[in-house]
Scaffold this active site. Sequence first.
Site, PDB file in Angstrom:
ATOM      1  N   ASP A 106       0.862  -1.190   0.000  1.00 25.74           N
ATOM      2  CA  ASP A 106       0.000   0.000   0.000  1.00 25.74           C
ATOM      3  C   ASP A 106       0.894   1.234   0.000  1.00 25.74           C
ATOM      4  O   ASP A 106       1.768   1.383   0.870  1.00 25.74           O
ATOM      5  CB  ASP A 106      -0.911   0.002   1.230  1.00 25.74           C
ATOM      6  CG  ASP A 106      -1.861   1.187   1.216  1.00 25.74           C
ATOM      7  OD1 ASP A 106      -2.929   1.085   0.612  1.00 25.74           O
ATOM      8  OD2 ASP A 106      -1.515   2.230   1.824  1.00 25.74           O
TER       9      ASP A 106
ATOM     10  N   ASN B 132      -2.401  12.835  -5.204  1.00 28.04           N
ATOM     11  CA  ASN B 132      -3.633  13.097  -5.966  1.00 28.04           C
ATOM     12  C   ASN B 132      -4.227  14.440  -5.605  1.00 28.04           C
ATOM     13  O   ASN B 132      -4.689  15.189  -6.470  1.00 28.04           O
ATOM     14  CB  ASN B 132      -4.653  11.987  -5.689  1.00 28.04           C
ATOM     15  CG  ASN B 132      -4.828  11.080  -6.894  1.00 28.04           C
ATOM     16  OD1 ASN B 132      -4.283  11.323  -7.960  1.00 28.04           O
ATOM     17  ND2 ASN B 132      -5.586  10.017  -6.732  1.00 28.04           N
TER      18      ASN B 132
ATOM     19  N   HIS C  69      -4.967  14.303 -10.540  1.00 29.09           N
ATOM     20  CA  HIS C  69      -5.122  12.892 -10.892  1.00 29.09           C
ATOM     21  C   HIS C  69      -4.176  12.469 -12.022  1.00 29.09           C
ATOM     22  O   HIS C  69      -3.755  11.302 -12.081  1.00 29.09           O
ATOM     23  CB  HIS C  69      -6.573  12.621 -11.297  1.00 29.09           C
ATOM     24  CG  HIS C  69      -7.526  12.720 -10.145  1.00 29.09           C
ATOM     25  ND1 HIS C  69      -7.621  11.747  -9.179  1.00 29.09           N
ATOM     26  CD2 HIS C  69      -8.402  13.685  -9.802  1.00 29.09           C
ATOM     27  CE1 HIS C  69      -8.523  12.092  -8.287  1.00 29.09           C
ATOM     28  NE2 HIS C  69      -9.011  13.270  -8.639  1.00 29.09           N
TER      29      HIS C  69
ATOM     30  N   ASP D  27      -1.751   9.357 -11.745  1.00 32.85           N
ATOM     31  CA  ASP D  27      -1.636   8.223 -12.671  1.00 32.85           C
ATOM     32  C   ASP D  27      -0.178   7.991 -13.070  1.00 32.85           C
ATOM     33  O   ASP D  27       0.280   6.834 -13.157  1.00 32.85           O
ATOM     34  CB  ASP D  27      -2.487   8.480 -13.919  1.00 32.85           C
ATOM     35  CG  ASP D  27      -3.984   8.425 -13.614  1.00 32.85           C
ATOM     36  OD1 ASP D  27      -4.343   7.916 -12.532  1.00 32.85           O
ATOM     37  OD2 ASP D  27      -4.776   8.889 -14.452  1.00 32.85           O
TER      38      ASP D  27
ATOM     39  N   ASP E 194      -4.287   2.360  -4.868  1.00 32.89           N
ATOM     40  CA  ASP E 194      -2.840   2.399  -4.645  1.00 32.89           C
ATOM     41  C   ASP E 194      -2.370   1.112  -3.994  1.00 32.89           C
ATOM     42  O   ASP E 194      -1.380   1.108  -3.251  1.00 32.89           O
ATOM     43  CB  ASP E 194      -2.484   3.605  -3.777  1.00 32.89           C
ATOM     44  CG  ASP E 194      -3.161   3.561  -2.407  1.00 32.89           C
ATOM     45  OD1 ASP E 194      -4.142   2.807  -2.256  1.00 32.89           O
ATOM     46  OD2 ASP E 194      -2.706   4.280  -1.491  1.00 32.89           O
TER      47      ASP E 194
END
Length: 881
Positions: free
Chosen positions: A489, A497, A502, A506, A532
């Site tokens: 994680d 973000n 965003h 990405d 994630d």
Amino acid sequence: MFREKTNQYSPREIGRLFKRIKRLKSLARKYKRSEIIQNTLLDISNLAARVEHADEFYAGIQNNLNKLLPADNFFIAILNLQTNRLDVPFFVDEKDQHPSKLYPSEDISQTLHSGLTGYVLKHQTPLLCDNDKYEQLIANNEIVSRGSSCHQWLGVPIFSGEQTIGVLAVQSYNPAICYGDIEVELMTFISQHVAGVIERVQYQHNLEAAIEYRTKELSVAYDKLQREVTERRRAEKLQKSLFEIAELSNADLDDSTFYAELHQIISHLLPANNCYIALLDDTGRNLQFPFYVSQLNVGQPQNRPLADGLTEYILKHKRPSLLDSGDIKSLIQNKLLYAKAPQLNYTETIYQWIGVPLFIQGVVRGALTIYSFSDSQTYQEKDLGLLTFVSQHIASAIERKLSAQSLQQSYEQLEEKVVERTRALATLNQDLEKEIAQRCKVEQQLVHDASHDTLTGLPNRAMFLERLAQAVKHVRRHDSDRFALLFIDLDRFKLINDTLGHIQGDRFLIETARRLNLCIRENDTLGRIGGDEFVILLDSINNNHDAIEVAERILGELATPYQLANQSFTSGASIGIAFSGKNNTDTSESLLKDADAAMYQAKSNGKGCYVIFDDSTSHQQAHDVTLEIELREALKKKALALQYFPIMTLDSQKVVALEPRLYWQHTQLGKIKQAQLANIAEHCNLLKELDLYLIEQLNDDYNKLSVSMNADTHVHLNISSQHLKHKHAVRKLKNRIKQSFFPSDHIWAFFDEKAFVQDSESHINAFDTLKKLNVNIGLSAYGSAHCALSSLSFLPLSGLKLDPSYISHLNHPQHKNLLKAHQLSAQALELELYVDGVKTDLQRQQLASLGFSLGQGQALGETLDSTRLEAPKHHETNRYA
């Protein structure tokens, strides 16, 4: 001879003669009265045929009744048998007004029912009432006093068959005018004759009303029929036009004749002296005008590129529009028309303008326009609707016309294309083979997409679980083989973000997937199962150290800074590791769950590390759940206590403020301090409740603190930004602070700088709300998130509390310069600056030499425990009172 005849009568005979004369006179009076009554009744009967209105009829009844008895005060009450309501159509009185004016706030029917009129109507017998009788009826609650007092009142019921339909009433205010049995009998007799006449008058009145109502209905029906006829004719005219358009589209006509016939059809429906049709060419970039007619006799416009004229306005908005000269001027002033091509503006003389888009094959390919130059030719919304409806058929006709032309061209080119097609057939076969190959490739791609993550190209949850299940089955058959499962994680993905967007998020995930691939072998499987969250199946490992080595390699790779949005950004990860072979009942789901649990344990341990799942991990999960329940119970029972940490001046070491912190004396775990409490509360979503509990406990300690602290001592509260997420939480925090016993200007509310950077808008709105309480607002851990100085200039801040990490590098020159910069910035913004984490006296002296005046830490004062504070004596006064 004969005895002489005498003219003398005896007294007895004379007496009989006087009695006879008296009887004759009485009979004459009766006959006379009978004649008057007869004539009166005859006049009343004739009234119904003579008068035109009911009011005249009732007035005639009074005039005729006056011939028989004193009737200057007279009224008629009529009962509606359907509604049982009384009304007074005629009323004449010397003293009183009509009951509706005398009692305007009352219902006239109820008013009449409660008086003498209602009494007569109820008992259906005549009533001759004097003052004594009137008082007796009131005393017996049979009537209510209505109107002025009178000498006598006489009322008789009006019967229709066996039903009472009304009351005739006269009254006398003059004692010289009296009514007796004769008047009662006379009124009763007249009422019997009046009843039939009243019914005829009412019937005639109702008949006239019905005739009038029916006449109005017929008039409305006639108007409706006229409208329907007009609408029918309009519809027939429209239908005829549509037929003509349909026939026109199938006729073999050249373009000029075709569009001229279309214009003729439009002119039959509405004025179209000024009309044109504009069409887009095949490229969609140029306008053509196949038809144009104008009263100004100007030439047909030439083909031109698209600009920003009225025609382009319709093509852009794709909806019909009715514009007048004012609308056009407004659009021009707002630079929506003719801003780029003012040379096309010829709208000065236009009065009204209608434009309708033409949809050809579902796409706007042109416009139909009509317009006028004067108010003698106006258009309405119905004209816009009509032209819109017709335009659909015109567009279809134009489409068929264009299709016919295209078909004709196709026929002409058919022979050439047949030859070309024959030559291209061999090439087509080759292309067909390529297409089949391409389709197979697409099918393979679809299969791949169904089992892989679209962003990173890694196996998705379904595919990874399938491979994990295969690995579980394999190790069940081969006891000596083992595999490991890593659940990863990313620690700062949400921050990336939120701060960078965003797109950068990405890019971060794609780069992370690339780095993770570098850390594993070809036979291992890397997958992405969430936002994630990544998982790795390490196949055929020798021992646990292999998985640990991969985990350490991953932590090292992910610790390398990322280049996102032209800036360096560091991240990390929490890794949970689960191994196969520990339980014969292991499944892919249970192993994934174990790795997930170990990952959460790694996050609890401070992130940026790995944890191997074992029995202690599951015990830790159970322990966390138990700890959450115990914490909730502790808050409920007020089992958490406060410690007060002093904030002092660095030179004189005078206490200027206290910072309350919670601690929990756990029966098994011992003392749990506020940092660990906050960590537990964050996992179980109790941060807000913890802060509210702290403020409440601070109030409970107020009287004790007032003994130990000066009146000028302030209170520093570290408050979670969770309170600022929505207005209800802000309001709850505001109300709890308002209830504090401390003066509002002595209260400091510090919020974490990192939380402010992540959600500045919520913090700014909440700061404005809290500042209205006269509370001091500050940012804690300042410098950890590098908040822009420009943002501090417009915030309602009173102070800053530096992050403790600055104190650890006081010997480094660059850190000293940075501290000096923070100090100068705070002075320029008139903000109080506190240094946090002063651990040694040497650090205190260094900070004082740098110009800092306020701080807190281990080297500054001793903490106060709320459980050891002494209660104030009764004779002591409150320092804040």
